[in-house]
Write a protein that holds these residues in place. Structure first.
Motif, mmCIF file in Angstrom:
data_model
loop_
_atom_site.group_PDB
_atom_site.id
_atom_site.type_symbol
_atom_site.label_atom_id
_atom_site.label_comp_id
_atom_site.label_asym_id
_atom_site.label_seq_id
_atom_site.Cartn_x
_atom_site.Cartn_y
_atom_site.Cartn_z
ATOM 1 N N ILE A 159 -98.200 37.027 -6.292
ATOM 2 C CA ILE A 159 -97.081 37.639 -7.009
ATOM 3 C C ILE A 159 -96.610 38.854 -6.231
ATOM 4 N N GLY A 160 -95.319 39.121 -6.285
ATOM 5 C CA GLY A 160 -94.756 40.241 -5.545
ATOM 6 C C GLY A 160 -95.215 41.577 -6.097
ATOM 7 N N ARG A 161 -95.502 42.500 -5.169
ATOM 8 C CA ARG A 161 -95.946 43.830 -5.599
ATOM 9 C C ARG A 161 -94.852 44.570 -6.376
ATOM 10 N N GLU A 162 -93.591 44.206 -6.140
ATOM 11 C CA GLU A 162 -92.502 44.868 -6.864
ATOM 12 C C GLU A 162 -92.635 44.646 -8.372
ATOM 13 N N ARG A 163 -92.986 43.428 -8.765
ATOM 14 C CA ARG A 163 -93.174 43.141 -10.197
ATOM 15 C C ARG A 163 -94.352 43.915 -10.770
ATOM 16 N N LEU A 164 -95.395 44.061 -9.958
ATOM 17 C CA LEU A 164 -96.582 44.773 -10.436
ATOM 18 C C LEU A 164 -96.293 46.260 -10.619
ATOM 19 N N LYS A 165 -95.502 46.815 -9.696
ATOM 20 C CA LYS A 165 -95.191 48.244 -9.803
ATOM 21 C C LYS A 165 -94.253 48.553 -10.963
ATOM 22 N N ALA A 166 -93.526 47.548 -11.422
ATOM 23 C CA ALA A 166 -92.548 47.763 -12.483
ATOM 24 C C ALA A 166 -93.111 47.513 -13.878
ATOM 25 N N LEU A 167 -94.356 47.072 -13.985
ATOM 26 C CA LEU A 167 -94.895 46.724 -15.302
ATOM 27 C C LEU A 167 -95.141 47.963 -16.153
ATOM 28 N N ASN A 168 -95.146 47.752 -17.461
ATOM 29 C CA ASN A 168 -95.405 48.838 -18.416
ATOM 30 C C ASN A 168 -96.786 48.750 -19.046
ATOM 31 N N SER A 169 -97.281 47.534 -19.268
ATOM 32 C CA SER A 169 -98.608 47.390 -19.864
ATOM 33 C C SER A 169 -99.189 46.030 -19.510
ATOM 34 N N ILE A 170 -100.515 45.941 -19.592
ATOM 35 C CA ILE A 170 -101.220 44.687 -19.349
ATOM 36 C C ILE A 170 -102.269 44.471 -20.440
ATOM 37 N N VAL A 171 -102.643 43.226 -20.614
ATOM 38 C CA VAL A 171 -103.789 42.882 -21.458
ATOM 39 C C VAL A 171 -104.820 42.233 -20.552
ATOM 40 N N SER A 172 -105.963 42.870 -20.433
ATOM 41 C CA SER A 172 -107.059 42.357 -19.614
ATOM 42 C C SER A 172 -107.991 41.546 -20.506
ATOM 43 N N ILE A 173 -108.259 40.298 -20.101
ATOM 44 C CA ILE A 173 -109.014 39.361 -20.941
ATOM 45 C C ILE A 173 -110.249 38.873 -20.191
ATOM 46 N N SER A 221 -103.022 34.774 -31.026
ATOM 47 C CA SER A 221 -102.137 35.381 -32.031
ATOM 48 C C SER A 221 -102.511 36.826 -32.326
ATOM 49 N N LYS A 222 -103.750 37.209 -32.054
ATOM 50 C CA LYS A 222 -104.198 38.582 -32.286
ATOM 51 C C LYS A 222 -103.896 39.499 -31.103
ATOM 52 N N MET A 223 -103.621 38.922 -29.948
ATOM 53 C CA MET A 223 -103.408 39.737 -28.756
ATOM 54 C C MET A 223 -102.028 40.368 -28.759
ATOM 55 N N PRO A 224 -101.935 41.621 -28.320
ATOM 56 C CA PRO A 224 -100.625 42.287 -28.260
ATOM 57 C C PRO A 224 -99.776 41.736 -27.125
ATOM 58 N N LYS A 225 -98.482 41.980 -27.194
ATOM 59 C CA LYS A 225 -97.574 41.560 -26.135
ATOM 60 C C LYS A 225 -97.682 42.523 -24.948
ATOM 61 N N ALA A 226 -97.558 41.984 -23.746
ATOM 62 C CA ALA A 226 -97.651 42.800 -22.535
ATOM 63 C C ALA A 226 -96.868 42.126 -21.416
ATOM 64 N N ASP A 227 -96.680 42.859 -20.322
ATOM 65 C CA ASP A 227 -95.967 42.303 -19.177
ATOM 66 C C ASP A 227 -96.813 41.264 -18.450
ATOM 67 N N PHE A 228 -98.124 41.525 -18.362
ATOM 68 C CA PHE A 228 -99.033 40.597 -17.713
ATOM 69 C C PHE A 228 -100.321 40.471 -18.512
ATOM 70 N N TYR A 229 -100.922 39.291 -18.410
ATOM 71 C CA TYR A 229 -102.230 39.035 -18.999
ATOM 72 C C TYR A 229 -103.169 38.707 -17.837
ATOM 73 N N ILE A 230 -104.231 39.484 -17.703
ATOM 74 C CA ILE A 230 -105.137 39.364 -16.570
ATOM 75 C C ILE A 230 -106.439 38.720 -17.037
ATOM 76 N N LEU A 231 -106.760 37.554 -16.468
ATOM 77 C CA LEU A 231 -107.983 36.843 -16.811
ATOM 78 C C LEU A 231 -109.041 37.064 -15.731
ATOM 79 N N GLU A 232 -110.275 37.192 -16.175
ATOM 80 C CA GLU A 232 -111.366 37.330 -15.214
ATOM 81 C C GLU A 232 -111.674 35.980 -14.582
#
Length: 360
Positions: A159-173, A221-232
């Motif tokens: 994924i482009g670093r530009e998208r990563l730099k522009a994000l506001n929040s993430i959900v780490s799973i 359904s319990k997870m909040p909305k975010a720009d990205f969801y990061i899976l381990e």
């Protein structure tokens, strides 16, 4: 000697005289092609073996570059020292030395064609070298290429670093065989949500695919909305057959999360779900002992304490949730709930390794 006899005799193609090569080509063409081709033959100049093609190659070489560009290239070739030439990626090692030695022996280069008289410089190589002189890699460009390579090893898909730099929040799973945990952090490293769910206990017994869908849909359904969801992304060895049920479970859960969380992928083709290398997170926090990752519980407890005691903490926990999070950690200390700790550490590592600008 006829054509088959020459082949049996082991005649090397490039060692043949030009006239003999021409007759060999005609013999091969006559023996293999019954109909005469209407396409014009392709002429690929090879200055290493074709003496009469050297001028043709040089003339073609001049057409690639304007007179100003040729002057700039020749200025570098005729004035740069060995060390200065090696600053160009394609001139490192013996090539730079050969240029200097040829220049000292025969004088300055008069045109780009004369560069092909230097050992190791054929037609294609000369074009690449001239381009590298005209458009050298800057330190910023080199750094960007290096960062992209490291980023490719850290997260998938690319994924482009530009998208990563522009994000506001993430959900780490992070999920295991008994539970799934997630941490919601914004780019200020503030914890917006942090919890776990124990709906993933589907390792024992046989379950229909619909059960996975029902259980994972409730979790999502319990997870909040975010720009990205990061899976381990775990690194369990596939060679160990006893771990096959665990690997299968992980792949099913991962596929379900990719499907349920990538809600707009069919419309825009943009990935919102990424997988992050587990060991890379462990190395970032110095939790690795050999190939084994140790618990991050004490580190998480340290972050929680620093959020209260320090003005500029590494992670910001909401003041009204600090007591709740401490109780949550205390209540789970009897059991190994690494998913809870790892989800928070993964979110921190993602921001620090992938999202934040690392340039000084």
């Amino acid at each position: 000697m006829n054509f088959p006899s020459l082949l049996l005799a082991g005649v090397r193609w490039r060692c043949c005289p030009a006239s003999l090569r021409s007759s060999l080509f005609q013999a091969l063409h006559s023996s293999c092609c019954r109909e005469k081709s209407t396409a014009p033959p392709k002429i690929i100049p090879n200055v290493a073996f074709c003496g009469e093609n050297t001028t043709e190659s040089g003339n073609a070489l001049d057409k690639f570059f304007s007179s100003e560009q040729q002057a700039s290239i020749l200025r570098v070739l005729n004035t740069a020292s060995n060390k200065e030439l090696e600053a160009f990626k394609l001139l490192r090692g013996r090539k730079a030395t050969n240029i200097v030695e040829h220049r000292e022996k025969f004088g300055p280069f008069q045109n780009l064609e004369s560069l092909m008289n230097v050992p190791l410089f054929q037609y294609k190589t000369t074009i690449q070298v001239c381009n590298s002189i005209l458009f050298p890699e800057t330190k910023k460009k080199k750094r960007k290429l290096q960062e992209n390579r490291l980023l490719g090893k850290l997260i998938k898909p690319d994924i482009g670093r530009e998208r990563l730099k522009a994000l506001n929040s993430i959900v780490s799973i992070v999920f295991g065989t008994r539970r799934i945990a997630w941490a919601h952090l914004d780019r200020k490293m503030a914890v917006l949500d942090w919890q776990q769910d124990e709906r993933c206990r589907m390792m024992k017994g046989t379950y229909l695919s619909s059960v996975y869908l029902e259980e994972m849909s409730l979790v999502v359904s319990k997870m909040p909305k975010a720009d990205f969801y990061i899976l381990e992304k775990t690194g369990l060895p596939i060679q160990n057959s006893s771990l096959f049920p665990v690997l299968l479970h992980f792949h099913i859960v991962e596929a379900m999360l990719y499907t349920l969380l990538n809600k707009t992928f069919a419309q825009d083709g943009q990935h919102q779900v990424l997988s992050m290398n587990r060991n890379a997170v462990g190395k970032h926090f110095e939790l690795m002992i050999g190939d084994t990752r140790t618990s991050g519980k004490e580190l998480v407890k340290q972050f929680l304490s620093e959020s209260v005691l320090k003005a500029e903490a590494r992670v910001l926990f909401p003041s009204d949730k600090v007591v709740q999070y401490r109780q949550m950690i205390s209540s789970t200390e009897q059991n190994r709930v690494e998913e809870l700790y790892d989800s928070l550490l993964q979110a921190i590592a993602f921001y620090e390794l992938a999202a934040f600008d690392t340039e000084p």
